[in-house]
Design a protein around this motif. Sequence first.
Motif, PDB file in Angstrom:
ATOM      1  N   TRP A 101      34.474  33.898  45.496  1.00 27.33           N
ATOM      2  CA  TRP A 101      35.308  33.887  43.537  1.00 27.33           C
ATOM      3  C   TRP A 101      34.479  34.045  42.659  1.00 27.33           C
ATOM      4  CZ3 TRP A 101      38.990  36.644  42.198  1.00 27.33           C
ATOM      5  CH2 TRP A 101      40.354  36.315  40.915  1.00 27.33           C
ATOM      6  N   ILE A 102      34.100  32.849  42.843  1.00 29.38           N
ATOM      7  CA  ILE A 102      32.752  32.848  41.598  1.00 29.38           C
ATOM      8  C   ILE A 102      30.994  32.961  42.022  1.00 29.38           C
ATOM      9  CG2 ILE A 102      33.737  30.061  40.641  1.00 29.38           C
ATOM     10  CD1 ILE A 102      31.287  29.010  42.428  1.00 29.38           C
ATOM     11  N   ALA A 103      30.797  33.629  43.535  1.00 28.44           N
ATOM     12  CA  ALA A 103      29.505  34.364  43.398  1.00 28.44           C
ATOM     13  C   ALA A 103      30.192  35.593  43.226  1.00 28.44           C
ATOM     14  CB  ALA A 103      29.555  33.801  44.724  1.00 28.44           C
ATOM     15  N   VAL A 104      31.063  36.492  43.400  1.00 29.11           N
ATOM     16  CA  VAL A 104      30.632  37.813  43.676  1.00 29.11           C
ATOM     17  C   VAL A 104      32.597  38.637  42.476  1.00 29.11           C
ATOM     18  CG1 VAL A 104      31.004  40.106  45.046  1.00 29.11           C
ATOM     19  CG2 VAL A 104      30.157  38.406  45.513  1.00 29.11           C
ATOM     20  N   HIS A 105      33.405  38.085  42.652  1.00 32.48           N
ATOM     21  CA  HIS A 105      34.435  38.315  41.820  1.00 32.48           C
ATOM     22  C   HIS A 105      34.521  38.418  40.998  1.00 32.48           C
ATOM     23  CE1 HIS A 105      36.443  39.982  45.913  1.00 32.48           C
ATOM     24  NE2 HIS A 105      35.992  38.514  46.257  1.00 32.48           N
ATOM     25  N   ILE A 106      33.933  36.834  40.163  1.00 29.15           N
ATOM     26  CA  ILE A 106      34.058  37.209  38.926  1.00 29.15           C
ATOM     27  C   ILE A 106      32.585  37.944  38.401  1.00 29.15           C
ATOM     28  CG2 ILE A 106      33.864  35.101  36.952  1.00 29.15           C
ATOM     29  CD1 ILE A 106      34.785  33.161  38.657  1.00 29.15           C
ATOM     30  N   PRO A 107      31.310  37.332  38.492  1.00 36.13           N
ATOM     31  CA  PRO A 107      30.590  38.272  37.987  1.00 36.13           C
ATOM     32  C   PRO A 107      30.684  39.279  37.732  1.00 36.13           C
ATOM     33  CG  PRO A 107      29.648  36.585  39.919  1.00 36.13           C
ATOM     34  CD  PRO A 107      31.583  36.041  39.659  1.00 36.13           C
ATOM     35  N   ILE A 108      30.772  40.446  38.996  1.00 35.77           N
ATOM     36  CA  ILE A 108      30.932  41.706  39.519  1.00 35.77           C
ATOM     37  C   ILE A 108      32.161  42.603  39.081  1.00 35.77           C
ATOM     38  CG2 ILE A 108      31.022  43.507  40.777  1.00 35.77           C
ATOM     39  CD1 ILE A 108      29.021  41.624  42.651  1.00 35.77           C
ATOM     40  N   GLY A 109      33.541  41.649  39.282  1.00 37.67           N
ATOM     41  CA  GLY A 109      34.552  42.474  38.812  1.00 37.67           C
ATOM     42  C   GLY A 109      34.883  42.297  37.287  1.00 37.67           C
ATOM     43  N   THR A 110      34.821  40.943  36.872  1.00 34.86           N
ATOM     44  CA  THR A 110      35.219  40.872  35.706  1.00 34.86           C
ATOM     45  C   THR A 110      33.933  40.923  34.934  1.00 34.86           C
ATOM     46  OG1 THR A 110      36.733  39.420  36.694  1.00 34.86           O
ATOM     47  CG2 THR A 110      36.475  39.069  34.216  1.00 34.86           C
ATOM     48  N   VAL A 111      32.577  39.830  34.784  1.00 35.44           N
ATOM     49  CA  VAL A 111      32.030  40.041  33.324  1.00 35.44           C
ATOM     50  C   VAL A 111      31.461  40.588  33.662  1.00 35.44           C
ATOM     51  CG1 VAL A 111      29.752  39.303  33.416  1.00 35.44           C
ATOM     52  CG2 VAL A 111      31.883  37.263  33.961  1.00 35.44           C
ATOM     53  N   TYR A 112      30.832  41.686  34.510  1.00 29.80           N
ATOM     54  CA  TYR A 112      30.106  43.204  34.928  1.00 29.80           C
ATOM     55  C   TYR A 112      30.822  44.134  33.987  1.00 29.80           C
ATOM     56  CZ  TYR A 112      27.314  47.159  36.550  1.00 29.80           C
ATOM     57  OH  TYR A 112      27.497  48.783  36.275  1.00 29.80           O
ATOM     58  N   SER A 113      32.462  44.266  34.354  1.00 27.61           N
ATOM     59  CA  SER A 113      33.200  45.507  34.133  1.00 27.61           C
ATOM     60  C   SER A 113      33.046  45.089  32.938  1.00 27.61           C
ATOM     61  CB  SER A 113      33.729  44.675  34.930  1.00 27.61           C
ATOM     62  OG  SER A 113      33.872  45.416  36.679  1.00 27.61           O
TER      63      SER A 113
END
Length: 211
Positions: A101-113
Motif C-alpha cells: 500500500w505505501i510502496a506502490v498504491h500511495i506513490p503511484i495510484g495517488t501521489v503520481y496520478s
Amino acid sequence: MSRVPETVAAIGIPLVWGNSVLPGLGLGVRGRTAANAAFATAYALAFHGVPNWRSAKGFWYGAVSASLVAAGYGVALAIPSVRKRLREFDDRGPGVSTAEWIAVHIPIGTVYSEEMIFRATLDPLLDNKFGSRVGSVCGVLTFGLWHIHPARAAGDSVPVAIAATAAGGVALGWLRRRTGSVTAPALLHSAINVGGALAPRLARLIGAARI
C-alpha cells in the motif's frame, strides 16, 4: 482546441474520471492504481503538463515539508490521548499488505496520478487562463471535488472530505508555484498519505506493547 472549451474539459474530465468512470470499472486496488496512473499520464500529455520532476529546488522544499509532516505524526503518536484516537482509525489499504500500500498504491495510484493531473497540468493551465489567484481557487476546488467518490466509498463526510482535500490542495499548489516543480508537492503529498496509513497501525502496535 479553443481556450474556453479546453479549460472546461481540463476541469471536467478528471472529475468524471475519478467520480464516475474509474469506480464504474469495478477494478481491484491494483487495477485502480494502474488505471489512474495511465489516465494521469494521458491527461498530462493531452493538456501539456510540465511536471519538472528533476528540480533541486523542488526536492529541497519537498524534503523540508515532508520532514515537518513526519515530525507532526511523531508528536501525535507521543501524546497518549491522540494516540488513542489514532488507534480507532480504520486501515485504508484493504486487500493488500501495508508494505504494498505505501510502496506502490500511495506513490503511484495517488501521489503520481494526482500531482500529474492537478499540479503539473491543471494548475498551470488555470493560472495561465485566470491568473494565479483565481486559478488557485479553481484548482483547489476541483481537487476537493475529485475526492467525492473516495469519501463516499470510505463512509466519510463528503463536505468534510472536499474541504480537507481542498485545504491540502492550497499547500500543494503553493509548493508547485514556489518551486516550478511537482517534486515538492509530491514529497509532501507522500508524507501526508504514508503517515496517515502508518500512524494508526503504529498507534495500535504501541498500545499492544504497553498492555
